[in-house]
Write a protein that holds these residues in place. Sequence first.
Motif, mmCIF file in Angstrom:
data_model
loop_
_atom_site.group_PDB
_atom_site.id
_atom_site.type_symbol
_atom_site.label_atom_id
_atom_site.label_comp_id
_atom_site.label_asym_id
_atom_site.label_seq_id
_atom_site.Cartn_x
_atom_site.Cartn_y
_atom_site.Cartn_z
ATOM 1 N N GLY A 1 4.293 6.312 -8.188
ATOM 2 C CA GLY A 1 5.387 7.116 -7.649
ATOM 3 C C GLY A 1 5.165 8.583 -7.955
ATOM 4 O O GLY A 1 4.631 8.941 -9.020
ATOM 5 N N ARG B 1 -2.855 0.912 -4.090
ATOM 6 C CA ARG B 1 -1.794 -0.068 -4.319
ATOM 7 C C ARG B 1 -0.509 0.657 -4.715
ATOM 8 O O ARG B 1 -0.548 1.633 -5.470
ATOM 9 C CB ARG B 1 -2.184 -1.033 -5.444
ATOM 10 C CG ARG B 1 -3.387 -1.925 -5.130
ATOM 11 C CD ARG B 1 -3.685 -2.803 -6.338
ATOM 12 N NE ARG B 1 -4.811 -3.693 -6.105
ATOM 13 C CZ ARG B 1 -6.072 -3.383 -6.332
ATOM 14 N NH1 ARG B 1 -6.384 -2.178 -6.795
ATOM 15 N NH2 ARG B 1 -7.043 -4.251 -6.089
ATOM 16 N N ASN B 2 0.617 0.153 -4.206
ATOM 17 C CA ASN B 2 1.885 0.703 -4.679
ATOM 18 C C ASN B 2 2.252 0.035 -6.002
ATOM 19 O O ASN B 2 1.491 -0.787 -6.538
ATOM 20 C CB ASN B 2 2.981 0.553 -3.628
ATOM 21 C CG ASN B 2 3.232 -0.901 -3.249
ATOM 22 O OD1 ASN B 2 2.906 -1.830 -3.981
ATOM 23 N ND2 ASN B 2 3.828 -1.107 -2.090
ATOM 24 N N ARG B 3 3.410 0.368 -6.529
ATOM 25 C CA ARG B 3 3.786 -0.104 -7.861
ATOM 26 C C ARG B 3 3.786 -1.624 -7.949
ATOM 27 O O ARG B 3 3.213 -2.205 -8.885
ATOM 28 C CB ARG B 3 5.169 0.460 -8.220
ATOM 29 C CG ARG B 3 5.620 0.170 -9.654
ATOM 30 C CD ARG B 3 7.049 0.659 -9.866
ATOM 31 N NE ARG B 3 7.425 0.574 -11.268
ATOM 32 C CZ ARG B 3 7.255 1.556 -12.142
ATOM 33 N NH1 ARG B 3 6.731 2.702 -11.753
ATOM 34 N NH2 ARG B 3 7.627 1.405 -13.399
ATOM 35 N N THR C 1 0.822 -1.207 0.000
ATOM 36 C CA THR C 1 0.000 0.000 0.000
ATOM 37 C C THR C 1 0.859 1.261 0.000
ATOM 38 O O THR C 1 1.844 1.354 0.729
ATOM 39 C CB THR C 1 -0.929 0.017 1.232
ATOM 40 O OG1 THR C 1 -1.716 -1.175 1.232
ATOM 41 C CG2 THR C 1 -1.843 1.226 1.220
ATOM 42 N N ASP C 2 0.473 2.227 -0.830
ATOM 43 C CA ASP C 2 1.127 3.530 -0.799
ATOM 44 C C ASP C 2 0.705 4.251 0.474
ATOM 45 O O ASP C 2 -0.490 4.397 0.759
ATOM 46 C CB ASP C 2 0.707 4.338 -2.036
ATOM 47 C CG ASP C 2 1.235 5.752 -1.996
ATOM 48 O OD1 ASP C 2 2.464 5.931 -2.021
ATOM 49 O OD2 ASP C 2 0.406 6.683 -1.910
ATOM 50 N N THR D 1 -1.653 7.757 -0.230
ATOM 51 C CA THR D 1 -2.977 7.672 -0.848
ATOM 52 C C THR D 1 -3.751 6.421 -0.443
ATOM 53 O O THR D 1 -4.947 6.325 -0.704
ATOM 54 C CB THR D 1 -2.838 7.678 -2.372
ATOM 55 O OG1 THR D 1 -2.087 6.514 -2.773
ATOM 56 C CG2 THR D 1 -2.114 8.933 -2.841
ATOM 57 N N ARG E 1 -0.775 3.885 -7.254
ATOM 58 C CA ARG E 1 0.146 5.022 -7.348
ATOM 59 C C ARG E 1 1.530 4.456 -7.653
ATOM 60 O O ARG E 1 2.072 3.667 -6.886
ATOM 61 C CB ARG E 1 0.178 5.819 -6.037
ATOM 62 C CG ARG E 1 1.059 7.063 -6.134
ATOM 63 C CD ARG E 1 1.210 7.743 -4.799
ATOM 64 N NE ARG E 1 2.079 8.917 -4.884
ATOM 65 C CZ ARG E 1 2.644 9.504 -3.835
ATOM 66 N NH1 ARG E 1 2.422 9.030 -2.611
ATOM 67 N NH2 ARG E 1 3.428 10.546 -3.997
#
Length: 397
Positions: A285, A215-217, A208-209, A212, A283
Amino acid sequence: MLSGFLTLLWAQERDNRALGFWSLGFSAGALGMVLVSVRELAPPIVAFGLGNGLGISCLGLIWLGCLAFEGETRKGAGLLAAAGGVVWLSLFAIPTFAADLGARIFAASILYAGYSFLILPVLFFGQRREPLPARMVAIVAFGTHGAAHLIRIPMQLIEPVQLVAGHAPLWYGAMTFAFFLQGLASALAIFAMVRERATRRYKIASETDALTLLRNRRAFIDAIARARGGAGGSAPGALLALVDADHFKQVNDTYGHPAGDAVLVELGRLLTREVPEAAIVGRLGGEEFGVYLPASVVLRQPDLLDDLRIRVGHMLVEHEDQLPAITISIGAASLPSGPLDFPLALARADKALYASKKAGRNRVTWGGLDFVGEGQHQLDVTEAPSELSSAASRSAA
């Protein structure tokens, strides 16, 4: 042993109220078992009175632990948790009650079953919010524990417990052993629940980002792979889109980084809110977001990307009475069927995004796997949805 493990775990996480209640509860239960087991040596008020009182208090403390574990607060919960042990000791102080084994079995069964059934709804609703395999084991353990205590009441009427030469009816011994097993199962389940939640939260945090909560990259890529691995998930015509906030540096320079963070949070919320459930948002980045649209979504909503662009243009972000307005540029790559070369698809979407930026920003540019960047014709999907479909067919071919 299990109460000792929970106590050691609590010593490492002293701010965990659930572990504190469970540690005290199972320790009380263990001490109560010890006192009952020395009934031939200890006076009845100690062995049966205090021993069963601690056992009943054990369940009350476990209930408090379950409430804390599920994040619930109830007025008077502490008094209710302590009431069972107090009621039992008060009854045992009456000589006629203490001398009547049948009355003791009836009262103890009601109190034990009452607390077991009090625990069940807390765990049940917690399972609906946060599924944990060990919580289901705990639900079964406490449910059968309560039911078994209620069964003791008619069994006492059918075949009363009368200790003769140190022996009791078979059902009484069998249930006593079953209660021991249920106690072990519930303690192990609670121990496992704590570990499963910690593991689950670590996993979520790693995917997790932090800003926000998208989902992260890595999680974004993994989610796309899972979606395309399902039935019909790799049909031709899906889109991978990169969404970038225009002139984001100016937002930070003009309003400050907290305002920029607020913009990114609101942009992430809007993207998540406005896309169908089958879509995937993450997100990647900085001010760059990723959106994956399955072929079925593209066919139903060919204008979706441009609709997102327009909605972002009207988005207002409140931050200390300042309202920094932003626009977004989008680059999308039409994906073929079959296995996905994600780095290649991402590079194509990135080239399309670069084209949107170079053409003046606040627009959507897309291309298939034959996309070449600068020379590619820019297409607004709301103006030519038919061309979007034909491009998707070309990329699939």
